[in-house]
Scaffold this active site. Structure first.
Site, short mmCIF file in Angstrom:
data_model
loop_
_atom_site.label_atom_id
_atom_site.label_comp_id
_atom_site.label_asym_id
_atom_site.label_seq_id
_atom_site.Cartn_x
_atom_site.Cartn_y
_atom_site.Cartn_z
N ASP A 125 0.81 -1.23 0.00
CA ASP A 125 0.00 0.00 0.00
C ASP A 125 0.84 1.28 0.00
OD1 ASP A 125 -2.55 1.32 0.09
OD2 ASP A 125 -2.22 1.71 2.22
N CYS A 240 -20.52 -6.74 -6.91
CA CYS A 240 -19.84 -7.36 -8.06
C CYS A 240 -20.18 -8.85 -8.14
CB CYS A 240 -18.33 -7.18 -7.93
SG CYS A 240 -17.42 -7.95 -9.30
#
Ligand code: B12
Ligand code: SF4
Ligand code: SF4
Length: 301
Positions: A125, A240
């Protein structure tokens, strides 16, 4: 490179792939995104752009990346109202930067064992690494219209972790298919209409950005759109079909959820003092917005 993947599996990574570093084929998309101001106050993204556009520049001699996915899915929220405010699932367990950072260091040691004299650097990240891009190039999935890296076997509730090395590793084939097809569910369901188009998110309008990165008060419109999310947002992943069909609950002990983080009492933040906040949440991702940010996020109308 089987040894690296075996070691990755033994360390608890859900999947791993290898990519030979080259210029980012979507460097122009990154430039357009930054020029449009979509990064808002995340100005570090501008500073990191040169390296994101060409990851070979991240450190001298960088040649290959071992890219990992780690499943963090904790199951579907039961329908109907539930006590507590909503927190995105990626934040339910101990900070993934710490857990994955340690695992990646162990994977890096395996790379150095296999390629003596090589150098390695681990990233999760926070670093100038185009993580989703590298994951797609390493064959781990495609980038969906919601901008998430979607793996065809487990969906998108995954963290990406990367080991960069100057060793020459045999690469995997990229994942070239786009399996979104004609679906637009994520774009349609976003509560703030933050998607300017497919794979193009104006972060300034995203609930994740608003609740974690944005400083200062919300406008009345932002408050209404953020709704009962107090940290992050899962909507464009929840809807999704690849997650609906393939997301599997993690049994990883490193990502065991904490109830007080997953379902915090929104009302409690209003009267909370700093020492109490630090005692309860000092080791959690809530420290990024801090007590002031959490008070703002958790306002109950
Ligand atoms: C800044 C950031 C954010 C910002 C901006 C998000 C964004 N969409 O860019 C905010 C705060 C909003 C955010 C939110 C979230 N984030 Co975030 N974030 C990042 C970070 C630090 C940088 C991303 C970045 O550079 N964005 C700029 C865009 C332009 O770049 P990009 O996302 O890499 O996109 C590239 C591709 O889309 C490509 N591209 C463009 N068009 C096309 C077309 C094709 C065909 C292809 C193949 C590629 C392609 O070009 C882009 C540039 O290279 C990364 C970590 C990292 N170091 O990369 C984590 C990261 C992307 N975030 C992550 C997560 C989990 C989230 C949230 C789900 C958290 C939450 N639940 O609230 C949300 C999801 C929101 C969303 N739908 O994107 C994970 C994603 C894991 C995954 N499986 O994809 C990452 C990788 C962190 C990690 N190590 O796990 N995030
Ligand atoms: S995380 Fe939520 S607000 Fe952000 S783009 Fe996805 S659905 Fe929209
Ligand atoms: S919801 Fe549909 S369009 Fe969005 S990422 Fe998933 S498959 Fe692709």
């Amino acid at each position: 490179m089987i040894a690296i993947k075996q070691r990755a599996a033994a360390l608890g990574f859900t999947a791993a792939g290898i990519v030979r570093l080259d210029r980012n084929p979507h460097a122009a998309e990154l430039d357009r995104w930054l020029d449009a101001g979509h990064a808002g106050t995340m100005t570090y993204l501008n500073r990191q752009a040169t390296k994101r556009k060409d990851p070979r520049r991240i450190f001298p001699g960088a040649r290959s990346a071992v890219v990992t996915l780690t499943n963090y899915f904790h199951g579907w929220r039961p329908p109907g109202p539930r006590p507590g405010a909503k927190v995105a699932q990626y934040a339910w367990s101990p900070d993934y930067h710490d857990v994955l950072g340690e695992r990646l260091e162990q994977l890096a040691a395996e790379i150095r064992r296999l390629a003596p004299g090589s150098q390695t650097r681990c990233y999760v990240d926070a670093g100038p690494v185009p993580e989703r891009e590298l994951a797609q190039l390493a064959g781990l999935g495609w980038i969906g219209k919601n901008m998430m890296l979607i793996n065809p076997e487990i969906g998108s509730f995954t963290f990406i972790g990367v080991v960069l090395t100057d060793a020459d590793l045999v690469p995997d084939a990229p994942f070239d298919a786009d399996r979104c097809g004609t679906c637009t569910r994520c774009l349609d369901a976003c509560p703030t209409q933050a998607f300017v188009g497919p794979r193009n998110l104006d972060a300034r309008a995203c609930i994740s950005y608003l609740t974690i990165e944005h400083r200062g008060e919300f406008t009345a419109q932002q408050r209404a759109q953020v709704g009962d999310w107090v940290f992050g947002c899962d909507v464009c992943q929840d809807v999704c079909p690849w997650n609906e069909s393939f997301a599997q609950e993690t049994a990883d002990p490193g990502f065991a959820p904490r109830d007080d983080v997953a379902f915090p009492d929104a009302r409690a933040f209003a009267s909370m003092e700093q020492p109490d906040f630090e005692r309860r949440y000092g080791t959690t991702p809530f420290t990024r917005p801090g007590l002031e940010g959490m008070k703002r996020n958790a306002v109950v109308d």
